[in-house]
Design a protein around this motif. Structure first.
Motif: not given
Lengths: 113, 109
Positions: A50-76
Motif C-alpha cells: 500500500y502506498e508503494e510500501e510493504e505493510r504486512q508480511r506472512g511467514n515467507f523468507p526474504d527470497r520473496f520480495s515485491g514492489h508497488q508502482f505509482p500506478n498501484y500495479s505490483s510485482e512479486l
C-alpha cells in the motif's frame, strides 16, 4: 471495468533461477496482496503493498520480495527458486478505505523443475 | 493458522439449498466473517461477509449465530456452476486473510 489481471499465466523455471510475476489491480484499488497456493491447499498470504510500501508480511523468507508502482500495479520477485516454490501465485486488490474485501486475479502457475 | 474449521467436503443436489457450516469459536468482537469460493484453478471469488447480523446478497445468505461462534453460508438454489471450494475466513479490520483448506462442495445433477 477491468478486474485484477496477472501475467504471465504460466511459467516454468529451474532451481536457482529468479522469477518476476506481475499484477494490475482492479480499477480504483490502491492495495495489492500476494498469496501462494500449493496444490490442494488454501492460499497462503505472502505480503501486502500500500502506498508503494510493504505493510504486512506472512511467514515467507526474504527470497520473496515485491514492489508497488505509482500506478498501484505490483510485482512479486522470487530469488533462488526451490522445487517447493511451485504453486499458483495469486494477486488480490482492495481499496484501503473500504476495508478488507479483496478481489483476486486468475493467478500465475509457476512450475520449478 | 486459520481460526475456522469447516467440513472437508459436502454434496448437494442441483436446485436444492446448499448449507455450508463454519465454526469460529475463538472469534473476537471486532472480527468479521468472510466467505470466498474458488472454482477449479481460478482465483478466489468474494461471496459475502458479516459481523453480527445475518446478511443476504444476490449470491448467498450468511447466518451468524447469536454467540458468533459459528455461521452458515446458504446457497438457496445450487447449480452445477456452484461446485467449488468454499472458504470461511475470520478477520479483523486491516489484517491479512488466513485461508484454511475450505469445504469442497460438489453439486450433483
Amino acid at each position: 471495468d477491468a478486474g485484477v489481471t496477472q501475467s504471465p499465466t504460466h511459467l516454468i523455471k529451474t532451481r536457482g533461477q529468479q522469477v518476476t510475476l506481475r499484477c494490475s489491480p482492479k480499477s480504483g484499488h490502491d492495495t495489492v496482496s500476494w498469496y501462494q497456493q500449493a496444490l490442494g491447499q488454501g492460499p497462503q498470504f505472502i505480503f501486502q503493498y500500500y502506498e508503494e510500501e510493504e505493510r504486512q508480511r506472512g511467514n515467507f523468507p526474504d527470497r520473496f520480495s515485491g514492489h508497488q508502482f505509482p500506478n498501484y500495479s505490483s510485482e512479486l520477485n522470487v530469488n533462488a527458486l526451490l522445487l517447493g516454490d511451485s504453486a499458483l501465485y495469486l494477486c488480490a486488490s482492495s481499496l484501503k478505505a473500504q476495508g478488507d474485501e479483496q478481489f483476486f486475479g486468475p493467478g500465475t502457475r509457476l512450475t520449478v523443475l | 493458522d486459520a481460526k475456522t474449521t469447516q467440513p472437508t467436503s459436502m454434496d448437494c443436489a442441483e436446485g436444492r439449498a446448499a448449507n455450508l457450516p463454519c465454526n469460529h469459536s475463538t472469534i473476537s468482537g471486532n472480527e468479521y466473517v468472510y466467505w470466498y469460493r474458488q472454482i477449479h484453478s481460478q482465483g478466489p471469488q468474494y461471496i459475502i461477509h458479516g459481523l453480527k447480523n445475518n446478511e443476504t446478497n444476490e449470491m448467498a445468505s450468511l447466518i451468524i449465530t447469536e454467540d458468533r461462534k459459528s455461521s452458515t453460508l446458504i446457497l438457496p438454489h445450487a447449480t452445477l456452476r456452484d461446485t467449488a471450494v468454499y472458504y470461511c475466513i475470520v478477520i479483523d479490520y486491516g489484517q491479512n486473510f488466513v485461508f484454511g483448506p475450505g469445504t469442497r462442495l460438489s453439486v450433483l445433477p
